[in-house]
Design a protein around this motif. Structure first.
Motif, PDB file in Angstrom:
ATOM      1  N   ILE A  87       0.860  -1.180   0.000  1.00  0.00           N
ATOM      2  CA  ILE A  87       0.000   0.000   0.000  1.00  0.00           C
ATOM      3  C   ILE A  87       0.895   1.228   0.000  1.00  0.00           C
ATOM      4  O   ILE A  87       1.825   1.321   0.798  1.00  0.00           O
ATOM      5  N   HIS A  88       0.616   2.157  -0.915  1.00  0.00           N
ATOM      6  CA  HIS A  88       1.343   3.425  -0.880  1.00  0.00           C
ATOM      7  C   HIS A  88       0.523   4.525  -1.552  1.00  0.00           C
ATOM      8  O   HIS A  88      -0.232   4.266  -2.490  1.00  0.00           O
ATOM      9  N   ALA A  94      -5.262   9.740  -3.420  1.00  0.00           N
ATOM     10  CA  ALA A  94      -5.406   8.342  -3.844  1.00  0.00           C
ATOM     11  C   ALA A  94      -4.370   7.435  -3.191  1.00  0.00           C
ATOM     12  O   ALA A  94      -3.319   7.879  -2.743  1.00  0.00           O
ATOM     13  N   VAL A  95      -4.719   6.156  -3.160  1.00  0.00           N
ATOM     14  CA  VAL A  95      -3.846   5.117  -2.622  1.00  0.00           C
ATOM     15  C   VAL A  95      -3.726   4.028  -3.682  1.00  0.00           C
ATOM     16  O   VAL A  95      -4.727   3.640  -4.292  1.00  0.00           O
ATOM     17  N   LEU A  96      -2.509   3.549  -3.908  1.00  0.00           N
ATOM     18  CA  LEU A  96      -2.294   2.438  -4.829  1.00  0.00           C
ATOM     19  C   LEU A  96      -2.064   1.179  -3.999  1.00  0.00           C
ATOM     20  O   LEU A  96      -1.256   1.170  -3.070  1.00  0.00           O
ATOM     21  N   VAL A  97      -2.795   0.135  -4.343  1.00  0.00           N
ATOM     22  CA  VAL A  97      -2.683  -1.146  -3.646  1.00  0.00           C
ATOM     23  C   VAL A  97      -2.233  -2.179  -4.665  1.00  0.00           C
ATOM     24  O   VAL A  97      -2.862  -2.342  -5.713  1.00  0.00           O
ATOM     25  N   GLU A  98      -1.128  -2.866  -4.353  1.00  0.00           N
ATOM     26  CA  GLU A  98      -0.583  -3.885  -5.252  1.00  0.00           C
ATOM     27  C   GLU A  98      -0.611  -5.243  -4.581  1.00  0.00           C
ATOM     28  O   GLU A  98      -0.128  -5.402  -3.466  1.00  0.00           O
ATOM     29  N   SER A 108      -3.419  -4.828  -9.283  1.00  0.00           N
ATOM     30  CA  SER A 108      -3.320  -3.561  -8.553  1.00  0.00           C
ATOM     31  C   SER A 108      -4.646  -2.824  -8.647  1.00  0.00           C
ATOM     32  O   SER A 108      -5.462  -3.083  -9.538  1.00  0.00           O
ATOM     33  N   ARG A 109      -4.814  -1.912  -7.714  1.00  0.00           N
ATOM     34  CA  ARG A 109      -6.045  -1.121  -7.684  1.00  0.00           C
ATOM     35  C   ARG A 109      -5.734   0.240  -7.091  1.00  0.00           C
ATOM     36  O   ARG A 109      -5.036   0.348  -6.086  1.00  0.00           O
TER      37      ARG A 109
END
Length: 189
Positions: A87-88, A94-98, A108-109
């Motif tokens: 998570i970053h 926004a947050v990017l989740v891999e 990813s989302r």
């Protein structure tokens, strides 16, 4: 008039009895404390184990962090193959989740605060509420579920799911209840 009173009392008893689930909604004993709440979202940046601990799991994949971030797959086996969730933040909103399997990104989302997929409240990251309605020959039911993520003092993510249901069995008997489920995803070391 007497028959109406008896019918009303019977409905009240049926509705009252149906709200008990027997599942403990209290925060699990032995779990780390949650960081003190403030108005900001918790900093959840990091790598976490995909498979979490839970107080009770009402759905098959609900204890997987990938599932909680809306990464849908066809089988639980596919969720099991994901070992780490990174998570970053990618922007202020926004947050990017891999989802990673052996270090390789398999899914990813990107989740946005601007589009209301996420919000912040009392030191928690809050997912937009999910609502499901069912209707069949026995009645109708509406279930609303909200998931909150907080940071544990040990670095883990603590998930709290609040679920409430309102239903009418046989379209007459009211059934109302709520339940809290707890999840924990450890920081990957």
């Amino acid at each position: 008039m007497k028959a109406t009173y008896v019918w009303g009392a019977a409905l009240s008893m049926l509705g009252g009895c149906s709200t008990l689930s027997g599942i403990d909604s209290n925060y699990p004993k032995g779990w780390p404390l949650v960081e003190s709440a403030d108005t900001n979202c918790p900093n959840l940046s990091g790598d976490y184990q995909n498979r979490g601990s839970y107080s009770y799991s009402p759905l098959g994949g609900s204890h997987y962090l990938a599932y909680r971030f809306g990464m849908h797959v066809n089988t639980v086996r596919e969720l099991d193959a994901i070992d780490t969730i990174r998570i970053h933040p990618v922007e202020d909103d926004a947050v990017l989740v891999e989802a990673r399997s052996s270090g390789v990104v398999v899914m990813s989302r990107r989740l946005s605060f601007k589009t209301k997929e996420l919000s912040c409240s009392s030191g928690a990251m809050v997912f937009a509420p999910a609502t499901a309605k069912t209707l069949d020959g026995f009645g109708t039911a509406v279930k609303k579920s909200t998931v909150w993520f907080k940071k544990g003092v040990d670095g883990s993510i603590i998930g709290e799911e609040n679920s409430s249901t309102a239903a009418a069995a046989l379209y007459v008997v009211p059934i109302v209840g709520s339940q809290t489920f707890w999840y924990r995803w450890k920081l990957q070391k």
